[in-house]
Design an enzyme around this catalytic site. Structure first.
Site, PDB file in Angstrom:
ATOM      1  N   LYS A 204      -6.380  -1.780  -0.689  1.00  0.00           N
ATOM      2  CA  LYS A 204      -6.959  -1.589   0.363  1.00  0.00           C
ATOM      3  C   LYS A 204      -7.649  -2.940   0.921  1.00  0.00           C
ATOM      4  O   LYS A 204      -7.678  -3.151   2.035  1.00  0.00           O
ATOM      5  CB  LYS A 204      -8.307  -0.676   0.053  1.00  0.00           C
TER       6      LYS A 204
ATOM      7  N   TYR B 111       0.737  -1.193   0.056  1.00  0.00           N
ATOM      8  CA  TYR B 111      -0.049   0.015   0.163  1.00  0.00           C
ATOM      9  C   TYR B 111       0.773   1.259   0.016  1.00  0.00           C
ATOM     10  O   TYR B 111       1.830   1.132  -0.776  1.00  0.00           O
ATOM     11  CB  TYR B 111      -1.046   0.010   1.068  1.00  0.00           C
TER      12      TYR B 111
END
Length: 562
Positions: A172, A101
């Site tokens: 996510k 991420y």
């Protein structure tokens, strides 16, 4: 659910089984499984445990020198063997979260079409606006419980990336699983491809999205509405997370759907929740309460205003009036302090303007108060950056703040690292180690005058996986502001600095599972209290959360008919 000891009945065999990431075990298939699933000869002779596989994968990972290559390698594992991927990431969560991420995912989005290997999730193009139901039926996972959807227009601080924004929902949802225990079989990343206004993407012969200027206005709104209705028909209980929509669409979409479906916007509400949780911890560490603070924001977009509204709600819950709370919050954008009478303010900004009576005695050389003017006149105790503009928390700004505040709370939250308003190293030096700092991207600890200052990453991954776990475990029908406030309070209760007086504002990522479960419990309890889920005892609720929490272990397979 956690049924790891029960066998799983599989209709696939041979190459089809090895090509199914949710089911593939690679070299961990047993002798019996290799025989009955036609895998003999398709794999090397050795039968390995997941620990042995993880060890090999980590050695291979360490051979890559740059973060983008590491990201591509991990994504390849995810698209080959999801159980191995999540075991590897969980074993090295602090090291690998910045790779899967932020900040690395930003570069991955910019280069999405160039590094593309294999499809994941759904790409719903405006060209297929009349066939959305058909596209949902094509999803690899059909028992969907949580969807992360973007239109790719505001990817981190990088702007319009078109379908390259798909990297964000993928990342996510990887954190929903790695941090919040949501089974990957229940997740679905989606990008709504409504075109792009990024000339670099449109001119790139490798770009894989719809080559068309962005659809806007009623056509855009109708397309999103058609998508939401299709999701409700196919998966009526799914949690929908809106992600990285542009400011002009993010808040209107949230307002339109938050009372109709189970949804939230992580950029607005998740960022607000983790920021409020971090602020509550910082206030406790400084020996004060949030309602005593004077808070200045640099950046008055949907994210900044969402955080401000959450802070005001928490202040009011501590006993002060809404009007008093709003007088203690100062929103600064590129034009200066938001004040009464300023033209062209958006609806959500109007409630956060400073009244003229509050600034009538301020001293400034310009009619629009700059950030430095606010520092001098308002004397804030908290400074939050969500501007996406690097370096704007200058030495002058920070030292002006420190003049009237012994322990300033400074949160430069912009992502990725290249967009941060000030580095923790500078903030610590400029305040002689007195500032309480949290950032949006990961930073190494800061050494100053013989002391080491750990820097908390005010990362939404401390919040949204726990929210998702709590919502899904009890089948909540809504995500309310009150549920989000409970998530903030639960996070603050996990702060090492607030509890022990030492360490970072937020717990280490190695404790993320216990943090997510604690947040899930708090969120679910509030959902039950508000009538958005069936009432159960605290003990039964805790059991539901524990049983829902997926773990990356291989299950025994038995073959069923095709």
């Amino acid at each position: 659910m956690n049924n790891n000891k029960r066998p799983l009945y599989i209709p696939y065999a041979g190459p089809a089984l090895l090509s199914t990431p949710l089911l593939n075990k690679g070299s961990a298939f047993s002798t019996t499984e290799r025989k009955y699933f036609n895998l003999e000869g398709l794999l090397p002779e050795a039968i390995e445990s997941i620990e042995e596989q993880t060890g090999r994968a980590y050695k291979q990972y360490q051979n890559f020198e740059n973060d983008m290559d590491k990201h591509i390698y991990l994504r390849n594992i995810q698209d080959t063997n999801e159980t191995l991927f999540y075991r590897l990431v969980q074993n090295h969560i602090s090291e690998m979260m910045p790779i899967i991420y932020t900040p690395t995912v930003g570069a991955a989005c910019e280069n999405f079409s160039n590094i593309y290997r294999r499809g994941r999730g759904l790409f719903i193009s405006y060209e297929n606006k009349n066939r959305i139901d058909d596209l949902l039926n094509n999803a690899a996972n059909q028992n969907v419980k949580v969807i992360v959807v973007t239109d790719g227009e505001r990817i981190l601080g990088l702007g319009d990336q078109g379908i390259g924004g798909m990297g964000i929902p993928i990342g996510k949802l990887a954190l929903y699983t790695a941090c919040g225990g949501i089974s990957p079989a229940h997740t679905l990343p989606i990008v709504l491809d409504v075109g792009t206004n990024n000339p670099q993407r449109l001119a790139d012969p490798m770009y894989m999205g719809w080559r068309h200027p962005r659809v806007t206005g009623d056509e855009y709104a109708d397309f999103v509405e058609d998508f939401i209705q299709a999701v409700q028909r196919r998966w009526p209980e799914a949690l929908v997370q809106f992600e990285d929509f542009a400011q002009k669409n993010a808040m209107p979409l949230l307002e339109r759907y938050k009372n109709r479906i189970c949804c939230f916007n992580d950029d607005i509400q998740g960022t607000a929740a983790v920021t409020v949780g971090s602020l509550l911890a910082a206030c406790k560490a400084a020996g004060s309460s949030l309602s005593e603070q004077r808070v200045t924001f640099l950046g008055a977009g949907s994210a900044g205003c969402g955080i401000a509204e959450a802070i005001i709600a928490q202040m009011v819950s501590e006993g002060i009036s809404d009007a008093q709370a709003r007088s203690q919050v100062y929103m600064v954008d590129r034009w200066g302090l938001l004040q009464e009478g300023m033209p062209n303010l958006l609806d959500f900004q109007q409630r956060l303007v400073q009244k003229a009576e509050n600034t009538k005695d301020w001293v400034s050389e310009e009619p629009n108060f700059s950030l430095v003017d606010v520092m001098r006149n308002a004397k804030p105790t908290v400074l939050i950056g969500v501007s996406g503009a690097p370096g704007l928390f200058s030495k002058e700004v920070i030292q002006e703040m420190h003049k009237h505040c012994e322990r300033p709370i400074v949160f430069p939250l912009s992502n990725p690292t290249s967009r941060v308003e000030a580095t923790p190293n500078d903030i610590i030096r400029w305040t002689d180690g007195q500032a309480l700092v949290a950032t949006g991207s990961p930073f190494d600890p800061v050494a100053h005058n013989g002391q080491t200052y750990p820097i908390a990453q005010c990362n939404n991954s401390f919040i949204f996986p726990g929210i998702g776990l709590g919502v899904l475990a009890i089948k909540a029908t809504r995500v309310t502001d009150e549920m989000l406030m409970e998530s903030s309070r639960a996070l603050a209760e996990c702060s090492p600095l607030a509890i022990h007086g030492t360490g970072a504002l937020l717990p280490p990522l190695e404790e993320i599972h216990s943090v997510s479960k604690r947040i899930a419990f708090a969120v679910a309890k509030k959902a039950i209290e508000q009538g958005h889920a069936l009432e159960i005892t605290d003990e039964a609720l805790q059991q539901k959360i524990e049983s829902y929490f997926w773990k990356p272990v291989y299950r025994r397979y038995k073959r069923t008919a095709f």
